[in-house]
Scaffold this active site. Structure first.
Site, short mmCIF file in Angstrom:
data_model
loop_
_atom_site.label_atom_id
_atom_site.label_comp_id
_atom_site.label_asym_id
_atom_site.label_seq_id
_atom_site.Cartn_x
_atom_site.Cartn_y
_atom_site.Cartn_z
N GLU A 73 0.80 -1.23 0.00
CA GLU A 73 0.00 0.00 0.00
C GLU A 73 0.83 1.28 0.00
O GLU A 73 0.45 2.26 -0.62
CB GLU A 73 -0.95 0.02 1.20
CG GLU A 73 -2.08 -1.00 1.12
CD GLU A 73 -3.11 -0.67 0.05
OE1 GLU A 73 -3.17 0.49 -0.41
OE2 GLU A 73 -3.87 -1.58 -0.32
N ASP A 86 -2.51 7.78 -2.82
CA ASP A 86 -3.66 7.46 -3.68
C ASP A 86 -4.52 8.69 -3.97
O ASP A 86 -5.71 8.72 -3.68
CB ASP A 86 -4.50 6.34 -3.03
CG ASP A 86 -5.43 5.67 -4.03
OD1 ASP A 86 -5.19 5.83 -5.24
OD2 ASP A 86 -6.37 4.99 -3.61
#
Length: 185
Positions: A73, A86
């Site tokens: 991640e 993100d």
């Protein structure tokens, strides 16, 4: 205990797809690529090892799985800006999506890792209900896939990663987790 939801070393994995490996500058794909990426993240990951192990023991999830997700991640925080990634939607080491959850704690703290791991556990439990005939280890892998793309995306064991980022999320995370397990997580 950290094995309430299965054991990452018993899960089969194809590792990282070439779509994941190539942007990392690797000319090869698969489990060896996942392990190389995990190795690159190890030094940064070790800063959080104590917290990761504490949360894993508290919630009965293998710390290696938490580390595998953190590597995938956020590269153990290396790619975050002020804790966000993100396009500003994902928060913290585990990239908790603010569109689905209210981020808790600091981006690299115990409260955040507890939140991310609890989200994972909820996905594992959903997969357990959806696929009761799967083994615990298969359900763990399904929960990891769902952490990325939602439980609705997990339709079969063989194709669970189709529809995840680069179509390899659980396979890549499992291979990275196996690496972290060999390194004391």
């Amino acid at each position: 205990r950290t094995d309430c939801y299965g054991n990452v070393n018993r899960i089969d994995t194809t590792g990282a797809s070439c779509k994941t490996a190539k942007p990392e500058g690797l000319s090869y794909c698969g489990v060896s690529a996942s392990k190389k990426i995990a190795e690159r993240d190890l030094q940064a990951m070790d800063r959080y090892k104590t917290i990761i192990k504490k949360v894993g023991e508290k919630l009965c999830v293998e710390p290696a799985v938490i580390a595998g997700i953190i590597s995938r991640e956020s590269h153990a925080g290396k790619v975050l800006k002020n804790g966000w990634g993100d396009r500003g939607n994902g928060f913290g080491l585990m990239q908790v999506d603010k569109r689905s959850h209210k981020p808790q704690g600091t981006w690299n703290g115990e409260v955040h890792i507890t939140q991310g791991t609890t989200i994972l556990i909820n996905f594992i439990k959903t997969i357990q209900k959806k696929f009761p005939s799967w083994t615990k280890d298969q359900q763990l892998k399904g929960g990891i896939s769902a952490y990325n793309a939602g439980a609705g995306n997990v339709r079969s064991y063989a194709r669970m990663d189709i529809g995840t980022t680069h179509d390899d999320y659980a396979n890549d995370v499992v291979a990275r987790a196996q690496y972290y397990k060999q390194h004391g997580y």
